[in-house]
Design a protein around this motif. Structure first.
Motif, PDB file in Angstrom:
ATOM      1  N   ARG A  38      78.994  -6.799  -0.963  1.00 34.54           N
ATOM      2  CA  ARG A  38      79.232  -5.598  -0.349  1.00 34.54           C
ATOM      3  C   ARG A  38      80.665  -5.800   0.038  1.00 34.54           C
ATOM      4  NH1 ARG A  38      75.981  -3.016   4.937  1.00 34.54           N
ATOM      5  NH2 ARG A  38      77.212  -4.305   6.280  1.00 34.54           N
ATOM      6  N   GLN A  39      80.754  -4.058  -1.332  1.00 34.32           N
ATOM      7  CA  GLN A  39      82.465  -4.547  -0.342  1.00 34.32           C
ATOM      8  C   GLN A  39      82.403  -2.919  -0.691  1.00 34.32           C
ATOM      9  OE1 GLN A  39      84.783  -5.668  -3.731  1.00 34.32           O
ATOM     10  NE2 GLN A  39      86.713  -5.571  -2.356  1.00 34.32           N
ATOM     11  N   ALA A  40      82.974  -2.521   0.309  1.00 36.32           N
ATOM     12  CA  ALA A  40      83.028  -0.746   0.865  1.00 36.32           C
ATOM     13  C   ALA A  40      84.783  -0.551   0.411  1.00 36.32           C
ATOM     14  CB  ALA A  40      83.237  -0.823   2.201  1.00 36.32           C
ATOM     15  N   PRO A  41      85.303   0.647   0.474  1.00 35.01           N
ATOM     16  CA  PRO A  41      86.835   1.340   0.110  1.00 35.01           C
ATOM     17  C   PRO A  41      87.686   0.131   0.758  1.00 35.01           C
ATOM     18  CG  PRO A  41      84.625   2.441  -0.539  1.00 35.01           C
ATOM     19  CD  PRO A  41      83.775   1.998  -0.102  1.00 35.01           C
ATOM     20  N   GLY A  42      89.289   0.163   0.328  1.00 38.22           N
ATOM     21  CA  GLY A  42      89.826  -0.858   1.338  1.00 38.22           C
ATOM     22  C   GLY A  42      89.590  -1.753   1.962  1.00 38.22           C
ATOM     23  N   LYS A  43      87.832  -2.778   1.693  1.00 39.85           N
ATOM     24  CA  LYS A  43      88.304  -3.409   2.484  1.00 39.85           C
ATOM     25  C   LYS A  43      87.772  -4.375   1.927  1.00 39.85           C
ATOM     26  CE  LYS A  43      85.962  -0.973   6.328  1.00 39.85           C
ATOM     27  NZ  LYS A  43      84.191  -0.946   7.549  1.00 39.85           N
ATOM     28  N   VAL A  48      76.289 -10.791   2.776  1.00 35.99           N
ATOM     29  CA  VAL A  48      75.204  -9.573   3.593  1.00 35.99           C
ATOM     30  C   VAL A  48      74.187 -10.400   3.874  1.00 35.99           C
ATOM     31  CG1 VAL A  48      73.584  -7.892   3.641  1.00 35.99           C
ATOM     32  CG2 VAL A  48      76.257  -7.026   2.421  1.00 35.99           C
ATOM     33  N   ALA A  49      73.344 -10.681   2.660  1.00 37.73           N
ATOM     34  CA  ALA A  49      72.601 -12.058   2.136  1.00 37.73           C
ATOM     35  C   ALA A  49      72.441 -13.259   1.880  1.00 37.73           C
ATOM     36  CB  ALA A  49      71.064 -11.414   2.473  1.00 37.73           C
ATOM     37  N   ALA A  50      71.325 -14.063   1.993  1.00 33.32           N
ATOM     38  CA  ALA A  50      71.070 -15.127   1.061  1.00 33.32           C
ATOM     39  C   ALA A  50      69.735 -15.893   1.167  1.00 33.32           C
ATOM     40  CB  ALA A  50      72.418 -16.021   0.923  1.00 33.32           C
ATOM     41  N   ILE A  51      69.383 -16.176   0.343  1.00 36.79           N
ATOM     42  CA  ILE A  51      67.919 -17.359   0.484  1.00 36.79           C
ATOM     43  C   ILE A  51      67.905 -17.891  -0.873  1.00 36.79           C
ATOM     44  CG2 ILE A  51      67.127 -15.032  -1.112  1.00 36.79           C
ATOM     45  CD1 ILE A  51      64.659 -15.154  -0.139  1.00 36.79           C
ATOM     46  N   THR A  52      66.898 -19.510  -0.385  1.00 31.67           N
ATOM     47  CA  THR A  52      67.169 -20.586  -1.004  1.00 31.67           C
ATOM     48  C   THR A  52      66.156 -19.435  -2.680  1.00 31.67           C
ATOM     49  OG1 THR A  52      65.940 -21.145   0.186  1.00 31.67           O
ATOM     50  CG2 THR A  52      68.009 -21.425   0.213  1.00 31.67           C
ATOM     51  N   TRP A  53      66.005 -20.586  -3.609  1.00 30.84           N
ATOM     52  CA  TRP A  53      65.028 -20.357  -4.809  1.00 30.84           C
ATOM     53  C   TRP A  53      64.357 -20.873  -4.691  1.00 30.84           C
ATOM     54  CZ3 TRP A  53      65.870 -16.008  -7.057  1.00 30.84           C
ATOM     55  CH2 TRP A  53      64.887 -15.334  -7.745  1.00 30.84           C
ATOM     56  N   ARG A  54      63.430 -22.263  -4.319  1.00 31.53           N
ATOM     57  CA  ARG A  54      62.597 -22.818  -4.540  1.00 31.53           C
ATOM     58  C   ARG A  54      62.262 -22.695  -2.956  1.00 31.53           C
ATOM     59  NH1 ARG A  54      65.846 -23.702  -8.508  1.00 31.53           N
ATOM     60  NH2 ARG A  54      65.018 -23.124 -11.045  1.00 31.53           N
ATOM     61  N   GLY A  55      61.008 -23.474  -2.790  1.00 30.00           N
ATOM     62  CA  GLY A  55      60.907 -23.873  -1.330  1.00 30.00           C
ATOM     63  C   GLY A  55      60.879 -22.785  -0.263  1.00 30.00           C
ATOM     64  N   GLY A  56      60.820 -23.326   0.905  1.00 27.55           N
ATOM     65  CA  GLY A  56      61.048 -22.163   1.918  1.00 27.55           C
ATOM     66  C   GLY A  56      62.120 -21.329   1.033  1.00 27.55           C
ATOM     67  N   SER A  57      62.044 -20.171   2.235  1.00 28.24           N
ATOM     68  CA  SER A  57      63.175 -19.247   1.751  1.00 28.24           C
ATOM     69  C   SER A  57      64.116 -19.372   2.576  1.00 28.24           C
ATOM     70  CB  SER A  57      62.618 -17.806   0.997  1.00 28.24           C
ATOM     71  OG  SER A  57      62.056 -17.342   2.538  1.00 28.24           O
ATOM     72  N   SER A  58      64.309 -19.581   3.073  1.00 26.69           N
ATOM     73  CA  SER A  58      65.159 -19.780   4.076  1.00 26.69           C
ATOM     74  C   SER A  58      66.785 -18.893   3.982  1.00 26.69           C
ATOM     75  CB  SER A  58      65.774 -21.454   4.266  1.00 26.69           C
ATOM     76  OG  SER A  58      65.277 -22.298   4.632  1.00 26.69           O
ATOM     77  N   PRO A  59      66.073 -17.168   4.374  1.00 26.11           N
ATOM     78  CA  PRO A  59      66.874 -16.039   4.174  1.00 26.11           C
ATOM     79  C   PRO A  59      68.115 -16.048   5.278  1.00 26.11           C
ATOM     80  CG  PRO A  59      64.444 -15.482   4.626  1.00 26.11           C
ATOM     81  CD  PRO A  59      64.471 -16.963   5.072  1.00 26.11           C
ATOM     82  N   TYR A  60      69.465 -15.787   5.297  1.00 25.48           N
ATOM     83  CA  TYR A  60      69.909 -16.047   5.637  1.00 25.48           C
ATOM     84  C   TYR A  60      70.770 -14.296   5.920  1.00 25.48           C
ATOM     85  CZ  TYR A  60      73.023 -18.472   3.569  1.00 25.48           C
ATOM     86  OH  TYR A  60      73.748 -19.348   2.438  1.00 25.48           O
ATOM     87  N   TYR A  61      71.537 -13.562   7.243  1.00 21.70           N
ATOM     88  CA  TYR A  61      71.898 -11.973   6.966  1.00 21.70           C
ATOM     89  C   TYR A  61      73.343 -12.797   7.781  1.00 21.70           C
ATOM     90  CZ  TYR A  61      66.931 -11.327   6.570  1.00 21.70           C
ATOM     91  OH  TYR A  61      65.508 -10.912   5.300  1.00 21.70           O
ATOM     92  N   VAL A  62      74.294 -11.065   7.612  1.00 18.12           N
ATOM     93  CA  VAL A  62      74.834 -11.436   8.272  1.00 18.12           C
ATOM     94  C   VAL A  62      75.014 -10.512   9.332  1.00 18.12           C
ATOM     95  CG1 VAL A  62      75.541  -9.370   7.562  1.00 18.12           C
ATOM     96  CG2 VAL A  62      77.697 -10.165   8.802  1.00 18.12           C
TER      97      VAL A  62
END
Length: 120
Positions: A38-43, A48-62
């Motif tokens: 994400r990009q806020a004005p002036g920043k 923010v978050a990501a997930i692998t596409w196959r197998g275990g999802s392994s999500p991670y977040y800011v």
């Protein structure tokens, strides 16, 4: 090449929820992971978050969205989602979907972005 199209942004009040969607097309067999930025004005743009596409999802977040946002995928629809709950004014930004290919070190394909505005 993978093409990405986001949808689901809008205006929501503090504490509300939104679900963003990102549909992938093209060489989807080459996807290693999908992410939201994400990009806020002036920043600067931030992860923010990501997930692998196959197998275990392994999500991670800011850290700032942990416990409030959830990233998940539907491989049959080639779509990744970002469920955003308990939204805050600081979440206001343009949200971008991105794809990281197999063997690539960074996210290389990007969507056009969708605006999320949280009003107080």
């Amino acid at each position: 090449q993978v093409q990405l199209v986001e949808s689901g942004g809008g205006l929501v009040q503090v504490g509300g929820s939104l679900r963003l969607s990102c549909a992938a097309s093209g060489r989807t067999s080459s996807i290693y992971a999908m992410g939201w930025f994400r990009q806020a004005p002036g920043k600067d743009r931030e992860f923010v978050a990501a997930i692998t596409w196959r197998g275990g999802s392994s999500p991670y977040y800011v850290d700032s969205v942990k416990g409030r946002f959830t990233i998940f995928r539907n491989n049959a629809k080639n779509t990744v989602y970002l469920q955003m709950n308990s939204l805050k004014p600081d979440d206001t930004a343009v949200y971008y979907c991105a794809e990281r290919g197999i063997g690539e070190g960074d996210f290389g394909s990007w969507g056009q972005g969708t605006q999320v505005t949280v009003s107080s």
